[in-house]
Design a protein around this motif. Structure first.
Motif, PDB file in Angstrom:
ATOM      1  N   GLU A 194      -3.935   1.200 -17.567  1.00  0.00           N
ATOM      2  CA  GLU A 194      -4.485   1.867 -17.615  1.00  0.00           C
ATOM      3  C   GLU A 194      -5.887   2.071 -16.693  1.00  0.00           C
ATOM      4  OE1 GLU A 194      -4.272   5.731 -19.788  1.00  0.00           O
ATOM      5  OE2 GLU A 194      -5.444   6.689 -18.313  1.00  0.00           O
TER       6      GLU A 194
ATOM      7  N   ASN B 202      -9.230   4.465  -3.394  1.00  0.00           N
ATOM      8  CA  ASN B 202      -7.749   3.968  -3.887  1.00  0.00           C
ATOM      9  C   ASN B 202      -8.611   2.423  -3.627  1.00  0.00           C
ATOM     10  OD1 ASN B 202      -7.240   6.371  -3.716  1.00  0.00           O
ATOM     11  ND2 ASN B 202      -6.358   5.997  -1.613  1.00  0.00           N
TER      12      ASN B 202
ATOM     13  N   CYS C 251      -3.606   1.934  -6.578  1.00  0.00           N
ATOM     14  CA  CYS C 251      -3.860   3.161  -7.626  1.00  0.00           C
ATOM     15  C   CYS C 251      -5.264   3.570  -6.617  1.00  0.00           C
ATOM     16  CB  CYS C 251      -4.732   2.349  -8.662  1.00  0.00           C
ATOM     17  SG  CYS C 251      -4.184   0.589  -9.533  1.00  0.00           S
TER      18      CYS C 251
ATOM     19  N   SER D   5      -0.077   6.652 -10.094  1.00  0.00           N
ATOM     20  CA  SER D   5      -0.362   5.121  -9.925  1.00  0.00           C
ATOM     21  C   SER D   5      -1.166   4.514 -10.286  1.00  0.00           C
ATOM     22  CB  SER D   5      -0.104   5.537  -8.378  1.00  0.00           C
ATOM     23  OG  SER D   5      -1.636   5.851  -8.552  1.00  0.00           O
ATOM     24  N   ARG D   6      -2.339   5.169 -10.974  1.00  0.00           N
ATOM     25  CA  ARG D   6      -3.025   4.707 -12.348  1.00  0.00           C
ATOM     26  C   ARG D   6      -2.566   3.960 -13.797  1.00  0.00           C
ATOM     27  NH1 ARG D   6      -7.302   7.284 -13.310  1.00  0.00           N
ATOM     28  NH2 ARG D   6      -6.474   9.470 -12.050  1.00  0.00           N
TER      29      ARG D   6
END
Lengths: 342, 266
Positions: free
Chosen positions: B38, B68, B95, B102-103
């Motif tokens: 994460e 991003n 990410c 997405s992360r």
């Protein structure tokens, strides 16, 4: 008896007339014997008739641009080897001008890098540039795919070309590549001459021009593609603040003012010339090389003579002969090929 | 005689126990599991919040509106130094700060083991950057997943995108904009802003076991590090950086914005 044979002969002609015209089977891209091996890997994207037809439809379709006003073919016109005649730089969406002359689209299979600065390494990725450029089509690839997916005719054409109706980025780009792959120009009088075919009788002046060309021009315009695919500063300008060329891609100071060496095929049909589009005639081009080369730190060493003068020494007669030779690179068959025109 | 029985029993017990232990350990390291990584973006020691005021190393006030980055080529290193390289078809992630899903990235089919090292590339490696269009899927598809993260004029992916505003910026709306890419060129060299991170867990190893819940690497990503070291980045001096030689300074900065804060084993 005499009459019988006459009637038989007549019957024969009648039969021939009633037969349906024989469909020419689809031929993939021509790979001329006087060209080196292609750079594009055709095994990854084999050219089919359905793929070519789809790519052609997309090439001529204005829905690619944000407001559906600009197609690829608006700046890449078939009768000028898919360059933009009489336009130093082209006007795109909202009548905005680009910075560089629209290049010919021909013999793309043999190119290693695309655009004047070589910013794109693969033919498949080239169209994304025009689609996204704010002065060309000012659109997004996502929006283009969205529009294609709404269109029943496209769905059917994607199915014919790729087996299913699915419209993906890769299929969209590969179909455009299939169209561009077919744009092979290799049937000029020069080609017939080097391949020993009929139609290859060059004038004495053109042959003298060829010898001069080989001595004075062919170190950059090499092979029968007439380019070594390199980036060079040809002394067109000495101030590159407007357009730094290859440097904009590489960020290397030694690349400031360097641009791709273009092919010279169909040069007669692709005026105006140079990345800036500021030379209108072949005479002006040769005058530039003979006496108009401007100095700057990245000027190509081949344009510096041992005595310190710049450019390539050319007499008026030599220039005329070289131009006569350059005109033997005009491929009328390609320029008028109905398969490629709208 | 009693002494003999004692030792015989002890030996027998040992003979029985040692292989049993060994078997248990073998079983523990048999098979495959997963890991989760994460990426928690932070600024000034707390979770990054778009629109909140921060101060960068140049003393400039700023707010973020976009952050991003691509993560690719994940490698896990176990306590013996063995490296597990995530397969090429599933090692690219984009990410996005405003998309927490997405992360949180997941690597599957990792051999069971105790992992103490984590390596990855910030960006999209050069091989993938020149790959055929049919191999550009998901977050690498220029029309979909990579939308906004692909330079069509200088074919390549934008590795890191950071945008916001600051009174120090003279741009319209006081915007600042850093779009950093360049993978080193395809036929001839260009600037290379790819950075490989090699990180070590602070304490506990990540225990990957077959059939067990995936251990969780909790990464802290310091957004303000982009302005900090080794090069202090002033928004006033450089409010917008794209493909330029200067971009190297920002890439050198983001090369140390990642730390493994902790590993959570379930």
């Amino acid at each position: 008896m005499k009459y019988l044979s006459f009637f038989l002969l007549l019957a024969l002609f009648a039969c021939r007339d009633t037969q349906p015209p024989v469909e020419e089977p689809f031929q993939g891209p021509e790979l001329p014997t006087n060209f080196p091996a292609p750079s594009y890997d055709l095994t990854l994207n084999p050219v089919t008739e359905a793929g070519f037809n789809l790519g052609k439809k997309i090439f001529y379709d204005r829905i690619l641009s944000r407001d559906s006003t600009i197609s690829c073919a608006d700046c890449h016109i078939s009768y000028s080897a898919f360059s933009h005649p009489d336009h130093p730089t082209s006007h795109g969406i909202d009548n905005l001008f680009g910075r560089r002359n629209a290049q010919a689209v021909q013999n793309m299979l043999w190119e290693k890098e695309f655009l004047w600065d070589g910013g794109v390494p693969n033919l498949d990725l080239v169209p994304l540039n025009a689609i996204q450029s704010p002065v060309e089509m000012d659109n997004t690839p996502a929006e283009v795919l969205h529009r294609l997916k709404q269109n029943a005719e496209y769905k059917a054409m994607f199915k014919a070309a790729f087996g299913t109706e699915e419209i993906t980025t890769a299929r969209f780009l590969q179909s455009l590549s299939q169209f561009m792959a077919m744009l092979v120009s290799a049937n000029s009088p020069y080609d017939h001459y080097v391949r020993g075919e009929s139609g290859g009788d060059l004038s004495a002046e053109a042959l003298e021009g060829m010898a001069l060309f080989k001595a004075k021009c062919a170190s950059c315009h090499t092979t029968d593609l007439f380019t070594d695919h390199s980036f060079r500063n040809n002394g067109l300008l000495d101030d590159f603040s407007f357009d730094k060329g290859r440097y904009e891609v590489s960020q290397l100071p030694e690349d400031i003012g360097k641009f791709r060496v273009p092919s010279l095929r169909n040069i007669e049909a692709t005026s105006p010339y140079m990345h800036h589009g500021n030379l209108k005639t072949l005479e002006e081009v040769l005058d530039h090389y003979a006496s108009g080369v401007k100095d700057s730190p990245t000027l190509d060493p081949l344009l510096r003579q041992p005595d310190g003068t710049l450019g390539i020494p050319l007499t008026a007669t030599e220039k005329a002969r070289i131009i006569s030779f350059l005109k033997t690179l005009t491929d009328e068959k390609f320029l008028r090929d109905a398969r490629f025109a709208e | 005689m009693q002494k003999f029985y004692f030792w015989a029993l002890a030996l027998l017990t040992a003979v029985m126990i040692i292989p049993a232990c060994k078997d248990a350990r073998d079983d523990e390291f048999a098979g495959f599991g997963s890991v989760e990584i994460e990426f928690e973006n932070q600024a000034e020691g707390d979770a990054l919040v778009f629109g909140k005021n921060y101060t960068n190393a140049a003393g400039e006030s700023l707010q973020f509106s976009l952050f991003n980055y691509y993560i690719s080529n994940v490698v896990l290193v176990n306590e013996n130094g063995d490296r597990f390289v995530a397969p090429k078809d599933s090692c690219y992630f984009l990410c996005k700060h405003d998309d927490p899903d997405s992360r949180l990235i997941r690597i599957n089919n990792v051999p069971a083991g105790n992992y103490t090292g984590l390596e990855f590339v910030l960006g999209v490696d050069s091989a993938k950057s020149v790959s055929p269009v049919t191999e550009r899927l998901g977050v690498l598809d220029p029309a979909t997943g990579a939308s906004g993260h692909y330079w069509s004029w200088n074919a390549g992916y934008i590795f890191m995108k950071m945008e916001g505003n600051s009174p120090a910026s003279a741009n319209p709306d006081n915007k600042f904009q850093y779009h950093i890419g360049l993978f080193g060129g395809f036929n001839s060299p260009t600037l290379n802003n790819l950075k490989t991170m090699k990180l070590t867990v602070p304490a506990e190893a990540a225990r990957v076991r077959q059939g067990k819940e995936a251990p969780h690497f909790h990464m802290v990503v310091d957004a303000l590090e982009v302005f900090k070291s080794p090069n202090v980045l002033s928004i006033a001096a450089n409010p917008a950086v794209h493909a330029s030689p200067f971009s190297k300074n920002i890439a050198d900065n983001y090369a140390d914005m990642f730390t493994i804060d902790h590993v959570h084993n379930h």
